[in-house]
Design a protein around this motif. Structure first.
Motif, PDB file in Angstrom:
ATOM      1  N   LYS A 185       0.786  -1.236   0.000  1.00  0.00           N
ATOM      2  CA  LYS A 185       0.000   0.000   0.000  1.00  0.00           C
ATOM      3  C   LYS A 185       0.815   1.282   0.000  1.00  0.00           C
ATOM      4  O   LYS A 185       0.299   2.345  -0.370  1.00  0.00           O
ATOM      5  N   ALA A 186       2.074   1.221   0.454  1.00  0.00           N
ATOM      6  CA  ALA A 186       2.843   2.461   0.597  1.00  0.00           C
ATOM      7  C   ALA A 186       4.312   2.251   0.229  1.00  0.00           C
ATOM      8  O   ALA A 186       5.192   2.265   1.102  1.00  0.00           O
ATOM      9  N   PRO A 187       4.601   2.057  -1.045  1.00  0.00           N
ATOM     10  CA  PRO A 187       6.000   1.866  -1.457  1.00  0.00           C
ATOM     11  C   PRO A 187       6.884   3.072  -1.152  1.00  0.00           C
ATOM     12  O   PRO A 187       8.112   2.953  -1.151  1.00  0.00           O
ATOM     13  N   GLY A 188       6.260   4.213  -0.859  1.00  0.00           N
ATOM     14  CA  GLY A 188       7.032   5.399  -0.505  1.00  0.00           C
ATOM     15  C   GLY A 188       7.568   5.371   0.913  1.00  0.00           C
ATOM     16  O   GLY A 188       8.400   6.217   1.288  1.00  0.00           O
ATOM     17  N   LEU A 189       7.099   4.415   1.719  1.00  0.00           N
ATOM     18  CA  LEU A 189       7.646   4.240   3.067  1.00  0.00           C
ATOM     19  C   LEU A 189       8.813   3.260   2.996  1.00  0.00           C
ATOM     20  O   LEU A 189       8.673   2.152   2.478  1.00  0.00           O
ATOM     21  N   LYS A 190       9.944   3.653   3.524  1.00  0.00           N
ATOM     22  CA  LYS A 190      11.140   2.824   3.478  1.00  0.00           C
ATOM     23  C   LYS A 190      11.529   2.392   4.888  1.00  0.00           C
ATOM     24  O   LYS A 190      11.794   3.224   5.755  1.00  0.00           O
ATOM     25  N   ILE A 191      11.545   1.081   5.103  1.00  0.00           N
ATOM     26  CA  ILE A 191      11.963   0.549   6.400  1.00  0.00           C
ATOM     27  C   ILE A 191      13.488   0.536   6.417  1.00  0.00           C
ATOM     28  O   ILE A 191      14.123  -0.253   5.720  1.00  0.00           O
ATOM     29  N   VAL A 192      14.077   1.433   7.188  1.00  0.00           N
ATOM     30  CA  VAL A 192      15.541   1.599   7.171  1.00  0.00           C
ATOM     31  C   VAL A 192      16.196   1.116   8.460  1.00  0.00           C
ATOM     32  O   VAL A 192      17.426   1.151   8.575  1.00  0.00           O
ATOM     33  N   PHE A 193      15.391   0.649   9.418  1.00  0.00           N
ATOM     34  CA  PHE A 193      15.956   0.244  10.706  1.00  0.00           C
ATOM     35  C   PHE A 193      15.041  -0.805  11.324  1.00  0.00           C
ATOM     36  O   PHE A 193      13.829  -0.598  11.417  1.00  0.00           O
ATOM     37  N   LYS A 194      15.617  -1.943  11.741  1.00  0.00           N
ATOM     38  CA  LYS A 194      14.871  -2.979  12.462  1.00  0.00           C
ATOM     39  C   LYS A 194      15.775  -3.530  13.558  1.00  0.00           C
ATOM     40  O   LYS A 194      16.873  -3.994  13.272  1.00  0.00           O
ATOM     41  N   GLN A 195      15.304  -3.472  14.783  1.00  0.00           N
ATOM     42  CA  GLN A 195      16.085  -4.023  15.895  1.00  0.00           C
ATOM     43  C   GLN A 195      15.146  -4.413  17.020  1.00  0.00           C
ATOM     44  O   GLN A 195      14.141  -3.743  17.265  1.00  0.00           O
ATOM     45  N   THR A 196      15.477  -5.498  17.700  1.00  0.00           N
ATOM     46  CA  THR A 196      14.611  -5.953  18.777  1.00  0.00           C
ATOM     47  C   THR A 196      14.697  -5.046  19.992  1.00  0.00           C
ATOM     48  O   THR A 196      15.779  -4.607  20.385  1.00  0.00           O
ATOM     49  N   GLY A 197      13.526  -4.766  20.544  1.00  0.00           N
ATOM     50  CA  GLY A 197      13.437  -4.076  21.825  1.00  0.00           C
ATOM     51  C   GLY A 197      12.982  -5.025  22.917  1.00  0.00           C
ATOM     52  O   GLY A 197      12.731  -4.615  24.049  1.00  0.00           O
ATOM     53  N   GLU A 198      12.851  -6.310  22.544  1.00  0.00           N
ATOM     54  CA  GLU A 198      12.546  -7.398  23.482  1.00  0.00           C
ATOM     55  C   GLU A 198      11.258  -7.190  24.281  1.00  0.00           C
ATOM     56  O   GLU A 198      11.104  -7.704  25.384  1.00  0.00           O
ATOM     57  N   PHE A 199      10.340  -6.404  23.714  1.00  0.00           N
ATOM     58  CA  PHE A 199       9.042  -6.159  24.349  1.00  0.00           C
ATOM     59  C   PHE A 199       9.163  -5.397  25.676  1.00  0.00           C
ATOM     60  O   PHE A 199       8.223  -5.417  26.474  1.00  0.00           O
ATOM     61  N   THR A 200      10.295  -4.715  25.940  1.00  0.00           N
ATOM     62  CA  THR A 200      10.447  -4.001  27.204  1.00  0.00           C
ATOM     63  C   THR A 200      10.627  -2.504  26.962  1.00  0.00           C
ATOM     64  O   THR A 200      11.158  -2.081  25.936  1.00  0.00           O
TER      65      THR A 200
END
Length: 360
Positions: free
Chosen positions: A228-243
């Motif tokens: 739906k939104a190719p203009g959004l770029k996911i540039v960062f992914k990291q776990t926050g471990e749900f805390t």
């Protein structure tokens, strides 16, 4: 074995004020039709709680290989996975205890304190103490073989809530009761697309590794953004471990490495609130970085009212009525759904203030 997937055709299952689970057929829902959630109460009133039984697959006690029993005279063991500092866990445990008390059922409880090895020993201990039925909120999806073998040897039915285990329904366990986590991810993406206008760099604060919640919330979100939104770029992914603490520290790193970040998708409220703390510490103004989270805690919904959070997708923790109604039907020999999907609402700027009392 991987958890069975939910299918697109579902039978509506309503939980009445006095009645148990009544199965009503004839309602279908497409896999993408999740933008308008059912109107459920946040108060945990069993009379207004609605769920869906996924795919029509059912399990009866004869199929499972256990014996019929009277739930009122049975000992039920409940294993909680995480420390009850998280509002979700507090509400979940309270719901289980309240429903057991309401029904006059003896309940044994244990808390694994976020240690998987302890949860395995906790459940073994519940069995040793005489539990004839088990309700488990699993910390991880894998590694349950010792518990499953012990339960099978004593013909003890197991219901899992909020997270699935990698095992076979109606063989290793009876039913899973939880949210549609893929749909939650899609709905979070819809809210983030609306908040950002569908353009810019965005980040994902991933939940803890090793469970289906993180995997499915990520899949639903990423698939929706891509479609739906190719203009959004996911540039960062990291776990926050749900805390909250880890969510804050990861967001602090994010602000340093990606100063132009436009939005954050936090896979639970605690990480989202940690992100808010990091943004405040960096001198950001409310709304400068859009945040969408999943859970429905009171603090997160207040964050919407205060302008820091754009939307919160609820993940309903009030499993008590559904869990015990399912056990009641099952122990009487009635078939129950293998996959019971509890309905979730959502909070936005439009209803955050008026519905704050419904948050947990």
């Amino acid at each position: 074995m991987k958890p069975h997937s939910r299918t697109t055709t579902r039978n509506i299952l309503a939980l009445g004020l006095v009645a148990g689970l009544a199965l009503v057929t004839g309602c279908t829902k497409s896999e993408s039709d999740d933008s308008a959630p059912a109107q459920t109460t946040g108060s945990g009133d069993a009379g207004k709680q609605v769920a869906e039984s996924g795919g029509g697959k059912t399990c009866a006690i004869a199929d499972y290989g256990a014996d019929k029993l009277d739930l009122k005279n049975a000992v039920v063991g409940f294993s909680q996975s995480e420390k009850e500092a998280n509002p979700f866990r507090i509400a979940e445990t309270a719901s289980i205890k309240a429903e057991a008390s309401k029904r006059g059922i003896k309940l044994l409880t244990a808390n694994a304190q976020s240690q998987f090895s302890k949860q395995i020993s906790d459940v073994q201990d519940l069995i040793a103490k005489g539990a004839k039925l088990l309700v488990i909120a699993p910390l991880n999806s894998d590694g349950w073989e010792p518990v499953l073998r012990s339960a099978q040897a004593k013909k003890i039915p197991i219901i899992t809530i909020d997270r699935q285990i990698n095992a076979a329904p109606c063989k290793d366990y009876v039913s899973f009761i939880g949210s549609d986590f893929v749909a939650q991810g899609r709905r979070a993406a819809d809210q983030l697309i609306e908040a950002t206008g569908g353009k810019g760099e965005i980040a994902i604060l991933l939940g803890a590794a090793g469970n289906n919640v993180t995997t499915e919330r990520t899949k639903g979100f990423e698939d929706r953004v891509k479609a739906k939104a190719p203009g959004l770029k996911i540039v960062f992914k990291q776990t926050g471990e749900f805390t909250r603490e880890k969510g804050q520290s990861v967001t602090e790193q994010l602000i340093q490495s990606k100063p132009g970040i436009k939005a954050i998708y936090a896979e639970n409220d605690e990480m989202g609130l940690g992100a808010v703390n990091a943004l405040k510490g960096a001198g950001k103004k409310p709304g400068a970085v859009k945040i969408v989270t999943i859970d429905g805690t009171r603090n997160a919904v207040q964050g919407i009212a205060d302008g820091w959070i754009s939307a919160v997708i609820e993940s309903n923790p009030r499993f008590g009525p559904l869990a015990f109604a399912t056990l009641d039907s099952f122990t009487q020999g009635k078939p129950v759904g293998e996959d019971i999907v509890i309905q979730d609402s959502q909070y936005t700027e439009a209803n955050a203030k008026s519905d704050l009392n419904k948050a947990y």
